[in-house]
Design a protein around this motif. Structure first.
Motif, short mmCIF file in Angstrom:
data_model
loop_
_atom_site.label_atom_id
_atom_site.label_comp_id
_atom_site.label_asym_id
_atom_site.label_seq_id
_atom_site.Cartn_x
_atom_site.Cartn_y
_atom_site.Cartn_z
N ALA A 161 0.83 -1.21 0.00
CA ALA A 161 0.00 0.00 0.00
C ALA A 161 0.86 1.26 0.00
O ALA A 161 0.56 2.23 -0.69
CB ALA A 161 -0.94 -0.01 1.21
N GLN A 162 1.95 1.23 0.77
CA GLN A 162 2.86 2.37 0.82
C GLN A 162 3.51 2.60 -0.54
O GLN A 162 3.62 3.74 -1.00
CB GLN A 162 3.94 2.12 1.88
CG GLN A 162 4.96 3.26 2.02
CD GLN A 162 6.08 2.92 3.00
OE1 GLN A 162 5.99 1.94 3.75
NE2 GLN A 162 7.12 3.72 2.99
N LEU A 163 3.90 1.52 -1.19
CA LEU A 163 4.54 1.62 -2.50
C LEU A 163 3.55 2.16 -3.54
O LEU A 163 3.89 3.01 -4.37
CB LEU A 163 5.06 0.25 -2.91
CG LEU A 163 5.78 0.13 -4.26
CD1 LEU A 163 6.95 1.09 -4.33
CD2 LEU A 163 6.26 -1.30 -4.47
N ILE A 164 2.30 1.67 -3.50
CA ILE A 164 1.28 2.13 -4.43
C ILE A 164 1.01 3.63 -4.24
O ILE A 164 0.88 4.38 -5.21
CB ILE A 164 -0.02 1.31 -4.25
CG1 ILE A 164 0.19 -0.11 -4.77
CG2 ILE A 164 -1.19 1.97 -4.96
CD1 ILE A 164 -0.93 -1.06 -4.43
N ALA A 201 12.30 2.55 6.43
CA ALA A 201 11.16 2.67 5.53
C ALA A 201 11.54 2.17 4.14
O ALA A 201 12.72 2.04 3.81
CB ALA A 201 10.69 4.12 5.46
N VAL A 202 10.52 1.90 3.34
CA VAL A 202 10.74 1.49 1.95
C VAL A 202 11.24 2.70 1.17
O VAL A 202 10.58 3.74 1.13
CB VAL A 202 9.45 0.94 1.32
CG1 VAL A 202 9.69 0.59 -0.15
CG2 VAL A 202 8.95 -0.27 2.07
N GLN A 203 12.41 2.58 0.56
CA GLN A 203 12.99 3.65 -0.23
C GLN A 203 12.83 3.44 -1.73
O GLN A 203 13.00 4.36 -2.52
CB GLN A 203 14.48 3.80 0.11
CG GLN A 203 14.77 4.25 1.52
CD GLN A 203 14.29 5.66 1.80
OE1 GLN A 203 14.27 6.51 0.92
NE2 GLN A 203 13.89 5.93 3.04
N ALA A 204 12.52 2.21 -2.11
CA ALA A 204 12.30 1.89 -3.53
C ALA A 204 11.56 0.58 -3.61
O ALA A 204 11.65 -0.26 -2.70
CB ALA A 204 13.63 1.81 -4.28
N GLY A 205 10.84 0.41 -4.69
CA GLY A 205 10.11 -0.85 -4.85
C GLY A 205 9.65 -1.07 -6.28
O GLY A 205 9.60 -0.11 -7.09
N SER A 223 13.01 6.64 -4.11
CA SER A 223 13.34 7.92 -3.50
C SER A 223 14.57 8.50 -4.20
O SER A 223 15.24 7.81 -4.98
CB SER A 223 13.63 7.73 -2.01
OG SER A 223 14.82 6.97 -1.84
N ALA A 224 14.91 9.75 -3.89
CA ALA A 224 16.10 10.37 -4.48
C ALA A 224 17.35 9.57 -4.11
O ALA A 224 18.25 9.38 -4.94
CB ALA A 224 16.22 11.81 -4.01
N GLN A 225 17.42 9.10 -2.87
CA GLN A 225 18.56 8.30 -2.43
C GLN A 225 18.67 7.01 -3.24
O GLN A 225 19.77 6.62 -3.66
CB GLN A 225 18.41 7.96 -0.94
CG GLN A 225 19.52 7.09 -0.39
CD GLN A 225 19.23 6.61 1.04
OE1 GLN A 225 18.18 6.92 1.61
NE2 GLN A 225 20.16 5.85 1.61
N VAL A 231 19.34 1.74 -7.49
CA VAL A 231 18.72 0.60 -6.80
C VAL A 231 17.86 -0.24 -7.74
O VAL A 231 17.82 -1.47 -7.64
CB VAL A 231 17.88 1.10 -5.60
CG1 VAL A 231 16.97 0.00 -5.08
CG2 VAL A 231 18.81 1.58 -4.49
N HIS A 232 17.19 0.41 -8.69
CA HIS A 232 16.31 -0.34 -9.57
C HIS A 232 17.06 -1.30 -10.49
O HIS A 232 16.46 -2.23 -11.04
CB HIS A 232 15.42 0.61 -10.38
CG HIS A 232 14.21 1.05 -9.63
ND1 HIS A 232 13.39 2.06 -10.07
CD2 HIS A 232 13.67 0.62 -8.46
CE1 HIS A 232 12.39 2.23 -9.20
NE2 HIS A 232 12.54 1.37 -8.22
N GLY A 233 18.37 -1.10 -10.65
CA GLY A 233 19.15 -2.05 -11.43
C GLY A 233 19.22 -3.41 -10.75
O GLY A 233 18.75 -4.42 -11.32
N PRO A 234 19.78 -3.50 -9.54
CA PRO A 234 19.78 -4.77 -8.83
C PRO A 234 18.39 -5.33 -8.59
O PRO A 234 18.19 -6.55 -8.58
CB PRO A 234 20.46 -4.43 -7.50
CG PRO A 234 21.30 -3.24 -7.79
CD PRO A 234 20.54 -2.46 -8.83
N MET A 235 17.41 -4.45 -8.40
CA MET A 235 16.04 -4.91 -8.15
C MET A 235 15.48 -5.61 -9.38
O MET A 235 14.85 -6.68 -9.28
CB MET A 235 15.16 -3.73 -7.76
CG MET A 235 13.81 -4.12 -7.18
SD MET A 235 12.91 -2.68 -6.53
CE MET A 235 13.93 -2.25 -5.12
#
Length: 286
Positions: A161-164, A201-205, A223-225, A231-235
């Motif tokens: 829900a937080q990610l959405i 907290a969730v910083q990316a998803g 997030s900016a961090q 991060v989305h590369g490894p994800m």
């Protein structure tokens, strides 16, 4: 030719689609989720002389029928036969809008939105080859990011829900369109929800929806961090390996626009994904 509406149940639908590559919008779970969100969904099987020719799932409103990523053809048909089936599906009170996976031009098909290109990542090769197929710069950034990034599964409904919510705010700020984020919460099929945690907290998803032997990259936020750390590369790499382990052969990374969204297009294609074109969106004349 007969169009049998709402003739099949969930089990029958999936039995006919087993082993086939289907788009997200033709999966039963998509119709189920859209129904939960208030849409009216119709499912039909097209039959001729006792032979099932196609399955199709549509969204319906008063005076409008919308058909995307389909029909799913159950046997070999000519372009003319496919067009005739779409025209039969258009025999109702109102307009029928169709975006088939491949173009079906000709009489009765009036295009009004140009074809869209998608990045589709074939996950069939072994992980070593899959990684070797990446663009060199993308792979190098991935290697650096993996040294300090740990990807986790987000299993709690509150995390999804937080990610959405975060992606919804991002969507509004950037002005792009997407399916309702809540669709992921109502998705009854398999899905993969990944995240990167920071400062409690969730910083990316990322959220991936699985449909048959295919999966779709549904939404993502960072997030900016997280963006600075790639991060989305490894994800995405973690997702590819996980989905491949679940039997997914093709991952649709979504639409690409090399002009308005050049950076995002490079990110998607840098994985080694290929470009796949859908047909134009057409008004179908009965």
């Amino acid at each position: 030719m007969q169009i049998l509406w709402n003739h099949l149940d969930h089990t029958d639908w999936h039995a006919r689609l087993a082993g086939r590559a289907i788009g997200l919008r033709q999966d039963w779970a998509y119709g189920q989720a859209m129904t939960a969100l208030g849409a009216t969904v119709g499912r039909a099987v097209v039959v001729q002389n006792g032979v099932e020719l196609a399955l199709v799932q549509v969204l319906q409103r008063r005076g409008l029928r919308v058909l995307a990523q389909g029909p799913v053809w159950l046997t070999d048909l000519t372009t003319t036969q496919k067009r005739q089936i779409l025209q039969r599906l258009a025999c109702h009170f109102g307009a029928t809008i169709a975006t088939p996976d491949a173009g079906l031009g000709g009489f009765g098909m009036v295009p009004f939105v140009t074809p869209q290109a998608y990045a589709v990542w074939h996950l069939g090769p072994d992980p070593v080859q899959l990684r070797e197929n990446m663009w060199g710069k993308w792979r190098n950034r991935l290697t650096v990011a993996e040294r300090h990034i740990r990807i986790t599964d987000l299993r709690k409904p509150t995390q999804l829900a937080q990610l959405i919510a975060a992606e919804g705010a991002q969507r509004q700020a950037r002005g792009y369109a997407n399916l309702p984020g809540a669709l992921a919460q109502h998705w009854a099929g398999e899905k993969l929800v990944l995240g990167w945690m920071g400062k409690g907290a969730v910083q990316a998803g990322m959220v991936f929806l699985i449909h048959g032997q295919s999966a779709s990259y549904f939404l993502a936020w960072a997030s900016a961090q997280a963006r600075a750390a790639f991060v989305h590369g490894p994800m995405l790499w973690h997702a590819a390996q996980t989905l491949r382990g679940r039997g997914v052969m093709d991952l649709n990374l979504g639409a690409i626009d090399t002009q308005a969204g050049a950076g995002l297009a490079r990110f998607k294609l840098g994985t080694g994904a290929g470009v796949q074109w859908a047909g134009p969106t057409c008004l179908v004349l009965p």
